[in-house]
Design a protein around this motif. Sequence first.
Motif, PDB file in Angstrom:
ATOM      1  N   GLN A   1      -1.154  -5.252  -3.246  1.00  9.55           N
ATOM      2  CA  GLN A   1      -2.360  -4.424  -3.357  1.00  9.55           C
ATOM      3  C   GLN A   1      -2.970  -4.591  -4.750  1.00  9.55           C
ATOM      4  O   GLN A   1      -4.187  -4.741  -4.894  1.00  9.55           O
TER       5      GLN A   1
ATOM      6  N   HIS B   1       3.224  -1.714  -5.573  1.00  5.38           N
ATOM      7  CA  HIS B   1       2.627  -2.294  -4.363  1.00  5.38           C
ATOM      8  C   HIS B   1       1.917  -3.556  -4.864  1.00  5.38           C
ATOM      9  O   HIS B   1       0.691  -3.605  -4.986  1.00  5.38           O
TER      10      HIS B   1
ATOM     11  N   ASN C   1       4.918   3.895   7.444  1.00  4.17           N
ATOM     12  CA  ASN C   1       3.747   3.485   8.222  1.00  4.17           C
ATOM     13  C   ASN C   1       2.798   2.616   7.404  1.00  4.17           C
ATOM     14  O   ASN C   1       2.729   2.725   6.172  1.00  4.17           O
ATOM     15  N   SER C   2       2.066   1.784   8.108  1.00  8.65           N
ATOM     16  CA  SER C   2       1.077   0.918   7.454  1.00  8.65           C
ATOM     17  C   SER C   2       0.087   0.418   8.490  1.00  8.65           C
ATOM     18  O   SER C   2       0.471   0.112   9.622  1.00  8.65           O
ATOM     19  N   THR C   3      -1.166   0.344   8.097  1.00  9.39           N
ATOM     20  CA  THR C   3      -2.162  -0.361   8.922  1.00  9.39           C
ATOM     21  C   THR C   3      -2.520  -1.672   8.245  1.00  9.39           C
ATOM     22  O   THR C   3      -2.313  -2.759   8.780  1.00  9.39           O
ATOM     23  N   ARG C   4      -3.046  -1.568   7.010  1.00  5.52           N
ATOM     24  CA  ARG C   4      -3.566  -2.733   6.312  1.00  5.52           C
ATOM     25  C   ARG C   4      -2.493  -3.754   5.932  1.00  5.52           C
ATOM     26  O   ARG C   4      -2.598  -4.937   6.269  1.00  5.52           O
ATOM     27  N   THR C   5      -1.473  -3.304   5.222  1.00 12.04           N
ATOM     28  CA  THR C   5      -0.530  -4.259   4.628  1.00 12.04           C
ATOM     29  C   THR C   5       0.248  -5.021   5.698  1.00 12.04           C
ATOM     30  O   THR C   5       0.380  -6.251   5.622  1.00 12.04           O
TER      31      THR C   5
ATOM     32  N   ARG D   1       8.525  -2.720   3.262  1.00  7.98           N
ATOM     33  CA  ARG D   1       8.008  -1.451   2.729  1.00  7.98           C
ATOM     34  C   ARG D   1       9.093  -0.403   2.926  1.00  7.98           C
ATOM     35  O   ARG D   1       9.666  -0.286   4.016  1.00  7.98           O
TER      36      ARG D   1
ATOM     37  N   PRO E   1      -7.758   1.643  -1.958  1.00  6.46           N
ATOM     38  CA  PRO E   1      -6.774   0.813  -1.245  1.00  6.46           C
ATOM     39  C   PRO E   1      -6.647   1.186   0.225  1.00  6.46           C
ATOM     40  O   PRO E   1      -6.122   0.406   1.021  1.00  6.46           O
ATOM     41  N   GLY E   2      -7.112   2.396   0.596  1.00  6.07           N
ATOM     42  CA  GLY E   2      -6.930   2.910   1.952  1.00  6.07           C
ATOM     43  C   GLY E   2      -5.492   3.378   2.135  1.00  6.07           C
ATOM     44  O   GLY E   2      -4.608   2.982   1.374  1.00  6.07           O
ATOM     45  N   PRO E   3      -5.236   4.214   3.132  1.00  3.72           N
ATOM     46  CA  PRO E   3      -6.241   4.811   3.990  1.00  3.72           C
ATOM     47  C   PRO E   3      -7.082   5.837   3.225  1.00  3.72           C
ATOM     48  O   PRO E   3      -6.555   6.527   2.354  1.00  3.72           O
TER      49      PRO E   3
HETATM   50  N1   CP Z   1      -3.317   0.006   1.135  1.00  6.18           N
HETATM   51  C1   CP Z   1      -2.261   0.146   1.957  1.00  6.18           C
HETATM   52  O1   CP Z   1      -1.114  -0.073   1.574  1.00  6.18           O
HETATM   53  O2   CP Z   1      -2.570   0.547   3.224  1.00  6.18           O
HETATM   54  P1   CP Z   1      -1.519   0.695   4.407  1.00  6.18           P
HETATM   55  O3   CP Z   1      -0.628   1.867   4.062  1.00  6.18           O
HETATM   56  O4   CP Z   1      -2.331   0.926   5.641  1.00  6.18           O
HETATM   57  O5   CP Z   1      -0.714  -0.578   4.464  1.00  6.18           O
END
Ligand code: CP
Length: 326
Positions: free
Chosen positions: A151, A148, A67-71, A120, A275-277
């Motif tokens: 990041q 990563h 899962n990912s939001t940002r990347t 990923r 880096p989130g989340p």
């Molecule tokens: N920082 C980062 O990789 O966030 P995501 O998991 O939301 O992509």
Amino acid sequence: MRVATETKTAAERLVQRKHLLGLEEMTKEEILLILDTAKSFKEIFTRSVKKVPTLRGKTVVNLFFENSTRTRTSFEIAAKRLSADVVNFSVSTSSVTKGETLLDTARTIEAMGADFIVMRHGTSGAPWFLSRRNRAAVINAGDGTHEHPTQGLLDAYTILEHKKRFEGLKVVILGDISHSRVARSNIWALTKLGAQVTICGPRTLIPSSFADYGVRVSYDLKEAISDADVINLLRIQLERQQRNLFPSIREYRLLYQINEQRLAMAKPDVLIMHPGPINRGVEISQEVADGPHSVILEQVTNGVAVRMAVLYLLAGSRGLDEAEED
Ligand code: CP
């Protein structure tokens, strides 16, 4: 596009580099070239039309097995701002669920004309495996607990934007170091760029091998943050822990959470990064996450510029051009 004279050699090297797999294998000059290029791309963000034709005709596939939001979103926006065609591959609704292998999945995507595979995967080393067997350029968007790289690059970019230097800068990476690919990529980038990196957290979350990475190790939060210019917080990755590595979230919060009281122990101009989340109320308090020291959302914005720079520089690579001619 301005490329600083001192990074010309790095430009030549990057033009030959086809994939972005990790920061351990990159030179300081290559990293600086990406940051310098990202700065030029960030200037586009203030325009009414945030788009350039650089990657017109190229196809970028986001292949995310985790899962990912940002990347994932950031790569999608970056590729679209460069005028590339973007496909988001959803593993959960794909034939991976029927047993198709990673290699067969990647080759199938490539057969449809992918120029870049942004990948990923939960297994450390998976992007290296694919890069040796596929024609498309592979960009590592996070592999297991290993690296990563984008990041690490966007974190370095954000630090430079605020602190204007790396040399001698004191950066603390705090939290679940053991399971963090972000920590590893940050360490490779920041130590090459001249920063003094301290890793801090519970003993059970800091592998002894990190002592060989050119960083200082501290288990004492107060001591670690007292002279820090930057504190980069990490989430506790419970999903990657095979067994309980600390007594409870409550105890972790008591010992290592950055809250206003702890922030008062640091320098007045300390930068708070994540880096989130983020897990509000665990590694970071609500007030600090949204407070004046926090650059968490700036990191997200900078991620788009950095990923545009990476796609742009790799697109100029000989390897990608050769692939086109095959
Ligand atoms: N920082 C980062 O990789 O966030 P995501 O998991 O939301 O992509």
